[in-house]
Design a protein around this motif. Sequence first.
Motif, short mmCIF file in Angstrom:
data_model
loop_
_atom_site.label_atom_id
_atom_site.label_comp_id
_atom_site.label_asym_id
_atom_site.label_seq_id
_atom_site.Cartn_x
_atom_site.Cartn_y
_atom_site.Cartn_z
N LEU A 1 -47.64 -14.48 10.34
CA LEU A 1 -48.46 -14.38 9.13
C LEU A 1 -47.94 -15.20 7.96
N LEU A 2 -46.94 -16.05 8.18
CA LEU A 2 -46.46 -16.92 7.10
C LEU A 2 -47.20 -18.26 7.15
N THR A 3 -47.66 -18.72 6.01
CA THR A 3 -48.27 -20.05 5.94
C THR A 3 -47.18 -21.09 6.22
N PRO A 4 -47.57 -22.34 6.49
CA PRO A 4 -46.53 -23.37 6.70
C PRO A 4 -45.54 -23.46 5.54
N ASP A 5 -46.03 -23.44 4.31
CA ASP A 5 -45.11 -23.53 3.17
C ASP A 5 -44.19 -22.32 3.11
N GLU A 6 -44.75 -21.14 3.34
CA GLU A 6 -43.93 -19.92 3.32
C GLU A 6 -42.92 -19.92 4.46
N ALA A 7 -43.35 -20.36 5.63
CA ALA A 7 -42.44 -20.40 6.78
C ALA A 7 -41.29 -21.36 6.54
N GLU A 8 -41.60 -22.53 6.00
CA GLU A 8 -40.54 -23.51 5.73
C GLU A 8 -39.53 -22.96 4.74
N THR A 9 -40.02 -22.37 3.66
CA THR A 9 -39.13 -21.83 2.63
C THR A 9 -38.30 -20.66 3.17
N SER A 10 -38.95 -19.77 3.91
CA SER A 10 -38.26 -18.59 4.42
C SER A 10 -37.21 -18.95 5.47
N VAL A 11 -37.56 -19.83 6.38
CA VAL A 11 -36.61 -20.22 7.42
C VAL A 11 -35.43 -20.96 6.81
N LEU A 12 -35.70 -21.83 5.84
CA LEU A 12 -34.61 -22.54 5.17
C LEU A 12 -33.68 -21.55 4.46
N SER A 13 -34.27 -20.57 3.78
CA SER A 13 -33.47 -19.54 3.09
C SER A 13 -32.64 -18.76 4.09
N ALA A 14 -33.24 -18.40 5.22
CA ALA A 14 -32.53 -17.62 6.24
C ALA A 14 -31.37 -18.41 6.82
N LEU A 15 -31.61 -19.67 7.15
CA LEU A 15 -30.55 -20.51 7.73
C LEU A 15 -29.42 -20.71 6.74
N GLU A 16 -29.75 -20.91 5.49
CA GLU A 16 -28.72 -21.08 4.46
C GLU A 16 -27.91 -19.81 4.28
N GLY A 17 -28.52 -18.65 4.59
CA GLY A 17 -27.83 -17.37 4.46
C GLY A 17 -27.08 -16.94 5.70
N GLY A 18 -27.06 -17.79 6.73
CA GLY A 18 -26.29 -17.48 7.93
C GLY A 18 -27.11 -17.07 9.14
N CYS A 19 -28.42 -16.89 8.99
CA CYS A 19 -29.28 -16.56 10.12
C CYS A 19 -29.28 -17.73 11.11
N ARG A 20 -29.30 -17.41 12.41
CA ARG A 20 -29.32 -18.47 13.41
C ARG A 20 -30.40 -18.26 14.48
N LEU A 21 -31.24 -17.23 14.32
CA LEU A 21 -32.34 -16.98 15.25
C LEU A 21 -33.66 -17.10 14.50
N ILE A 22 -34.55 -17.95 15.01
CA ILE A 22 -35.85 -18.16 14.39
C ILE A 22 -36.94 -17.93 15.43
N ASP A 23 -37.95 -17.15 15.06
CA ASP A 23 -39.07 -16.87 15.95
C ASP A 23 -40.35 -17.43 15.36
N THR A 24 -41.09 -18.19 16.16
CA THR A 24 -42.40 -18.68 15.76
C THR A 24 -43.31 -18.64 16.98
N ALA A 25 -44.47 -19.29 16.91
CA ALA A 25 -45.42 -19.27 18.02
C ALA A 25 -46.48 -20.33 17.78
N ASN A 26 -47.10 -20.78 18.88
CA ASN A 26 -48.24 -21.69 18.74
C ASN A 26 -49.28 -21.08 17.80
N ALA A 27 -49.55 -19.79 18.00
CA ALA A 27 -50.63 -19.13 17.28
C ALA A 27 -50.34 -18.92 15.80
N TYR A 28 -49.07 -19.02 15.39
CA TYR A 28 -48.75 -18.84 13.97
C TYR A 28 -49.10 -20.08 13.16
#
Length: 281
Positions: free
Chosen positions: A21-48
């Motif tokens: 349910l994240l738009t492309p802009d939201e997904a990019e910002t959120s994933v970047l924030s997560a990776l910068e905070g130490g997260c190393r698992l990202i889940d997405t899908a064709n349908a997203y």
Amino acid sequence: MEYITLNNGVKMPMAGIGTFLLTPDEAETSVLSALEGGCRLIDTANAYVNEKAVGRAMKKSGVPREEIFLETKLWPSFYEQPDAVEKTLERLGTDYIDLLLIHQPAGNYIAGYRQMEAAYQVGKVRSIGLSNFNREQIEEILNICTVKPSVLQTEVHPYSQEKELKAFLNKEGIVIQAWYPLGHGDRALLEEPLFAELGRKYGKSAAQIILRWHIQDGNIVIPGSKNPAHIKDNFDLFGFALTREEMAGIAALDKKVRYYTSTPELLAKYAEMVPPVDDQK
């Protein structure tokens, strides 16, 4: 971070970020924030329809690709397209996927699974699995597969713990990955007195207590968020541990109440739906 070893020997982080349910802009910002905070698992899908954005965030983060565990899911209308995996790789901007799942038991999912097996055999995919499959459908895959599924992504939370399904999966060496790990934001779940009590004891929020329960119960979690503070909190789960009695108290909350119910009619619609992946930003 804590890790689990999948049935083919691949190590997977126990907590990550979901982009449903994240738009492309939201997904990019959120994933970047997560990776910068130490997260190393990202889940997405064709349908997203945000795979390109996830790929951009991975590159912008500066985190080496081999340190990131990237998972995505094939959509039913792509199961019979022979280049579905290649196109998914192109959108993500990577030459391999750490975990690829069949998103729904709709359409010709056997063909989709065969396609994933082929990608696994040539190293384009490091592990494969299923999403939203029930026991009967999982057994169908187990009876025909040459590469065993390593993960089942399904709805699990304290109100729907799927104990019988989990016992079956444990025997087969298949790990549960929980979506809706916090009960789809159900305030009744988040406001359970037990979570408030444990939150006071450990200095954590109800959400953090629930996510910690998941991890100790062997469930991989992928809570989604576009709030940087929430993203940070969702990974602050590893400096404490619930006791056996506390885990038992949460187990007793199981009501077998789900927030999503699949139907034959819904699966038929999924098989016909074509996500606009070629138009994504």
